[in-house]
Design a protein around this motif. Structure first.
Motif, PDB file in Angstrom:
ATOM      1  N   PRO A 125     -54.896   0.178 -73.200  1.00  8.36           N
ATOM      2  CA  PRO A 125     -55.044   0.168 -71.743  1.00  8.36           C
ATOM      3  C   PRO A 125     -54.850  -1.233 -71.189  1.00  8.36           C
ATOM      4  O   PRO A 125     -55.128  -2.231 -71.863  1.00  8.36           O
ATOM      5  CB  PRO A 125     -56.479   0.645 -71.532  1.00  8.36           C
ATOM      6  N   PRO A 178     -61.891   2.584 -72.943  1.00  8.10           N
ATOM      7  CA  PRO A 178     -61.793   4.044 -73.068  1.00  8.10           C
ATOM      8  C   PRO A 178     -62.844   4.641 -73.977  1.00  8.10           C
ATOM      9  O   PRO A 178     -63.374   3.978 -74.862  1.00  8.10           O
ATOM     10  CB  PRO A 178     -60.395   4.227 -73.664  1.00  8.10           C
ATOM     11  N   MET A 229     -59.833   8.905 -77.376  1.00  3.90           N
ATOM     12  CA  MET A 229     -58.416   8.736 -77.080  1.00  3.90           C
ATOM     13  C   MET A 229     -57.615   9.763 -77.858  1.00  3.90           C
ATOM     14  O   MET A 229     -58.065  10.251 -78.902  1.00  3.90           O
ATOM     15  CB  MET A 229     -57.948   7.321 -77.408  1.00  3.90           C
ATOM     16  N   ARG A 269     -64.791   7.965 -79.620  1.00  7.51           N
ATOM     17  CA  ARG A 269     -64.915   6.574 -79.166  1.00  7.51           C
ATOM     18  C   ARG A 269     -65.234   5.627 -80.320  1.00  7.51           C
ATOM     19  O   ARG A 269     -64.715   4.515 -80.382  1.00  7.51           O
ATOM     20  CB  ARG A 269     -65.985   6.458 -78.089  1.00  7.51           C
ATOM     21  N   ALA A 300     -56.530   8.825 -72.520  1.00 10.44           N
ATOM     22  CA  ALA A 300     -57.880   8.294 -72.694  1.00 10.44           C
ATOM     23  C   ALA A 300     -58.860   9.126 -71.884  1.00 10.44           C
ATOM     24  O   ALA A 300     -58.541   9.604 -70.794  1.00 10.44           O
ATOM     25  CB  ALA A 300     -57.939   6.830 -72.267  1.00 10.44           C
ATOM     26  N   ARG A 311     -63.175   9.521 -70.634  1.00  9.25           N
ATOM     27  CA  ARG A 311     -64.458   8.838 -70.484  1.00  9.25           C
ATOM     28  C   ARG A 311     -65.500   9.445 -71.426  1.00  9.25           C
ATOM     29  O   ARG A 311     -66.524   8.821 -71.697  1.00  9.25           O
ATOM     30  CB  ARG A 311     -64.931   8.912 -69.038  1.00  9.25           C
ATOM     31  N   THR A 326     -56.806   9.695 -68.097  1.00  6.06           N
ATOM     32  CA  THR A 326     -55.854   8.588 -67.959  1.00  6.06           C
ATOM     33  C   THR A 326     -54.733   8.801 -68.965  1.00  6.06           C
ATOM     34  O   THR A 326     -55.007   9.016 -70.149  1.00  6.06           O
ATOM     35  CB  THR A 326     -56.538   7.238 -68.199  1.00  6.06           C
TER      36      THR A 326
END
Length: 122
Positions: A24, A30, A33, A52, A97, A99, A111
């Motif tokens: 990113p 992020p 992913m 993550r 990505a 959250r 994203t």
């Protein structure tokens, strides 16, 4: 605006390997992913995802044993090592990505990168 920057696509012969990278821009950190792909005339499909922490990985059946997803959180970068490539792997590959700590469904990723072309010749 957060962006994901992908690199590593290209043209390779069947049986060859490629490694995709995605990071990113800015200070965005992020969660989970993933990588998705879309072949010409087909819908976008899930390829692989990583939590993550990196402790959990998930793969589509079509790439299990051939592709490996990994991440370097210090560099905020996710990788997709693709081995034993087949012509049917030809597609635009998208980095995504989320959250969430863990995500595998397309709608869980908010994203997206612009995509990188992977072409496997027979």
């Amino acid at each position: 605006q957060v962006q994901l920057e992908e690199s590593g696509g290209g043209l390779v012969q069947a049986g060859g390997s490629l490694r995709l990278s995605c990071a990113p821009s800015g200070t965005f950190t992020p969660g989970a992913m993933g990588w998705f792909r879309q072949a010409l005339g087909k819908e976008r499909e899930f390829v692989a995802a990583i939590s993550r922490s990196g402790a959990n990985t998930y793969y589509a059946d079509s790439v299990k044993g051939r592709f490996t997803i990994s991440r370097d959180n210090a560099k905020k970068t996710v990788y997709l090592q693709m081995n034993s490539l087949k012509p049917e792997d030809t597609a635009v590959y998208y980095c995504a990505a989320a959250r969430l700590i863990i995500a595998t469904m397309e709608h869980e990723f908010d994203t997206w990168g612009q995509g990188t072309q992977v072409t496997v010749s027979s």
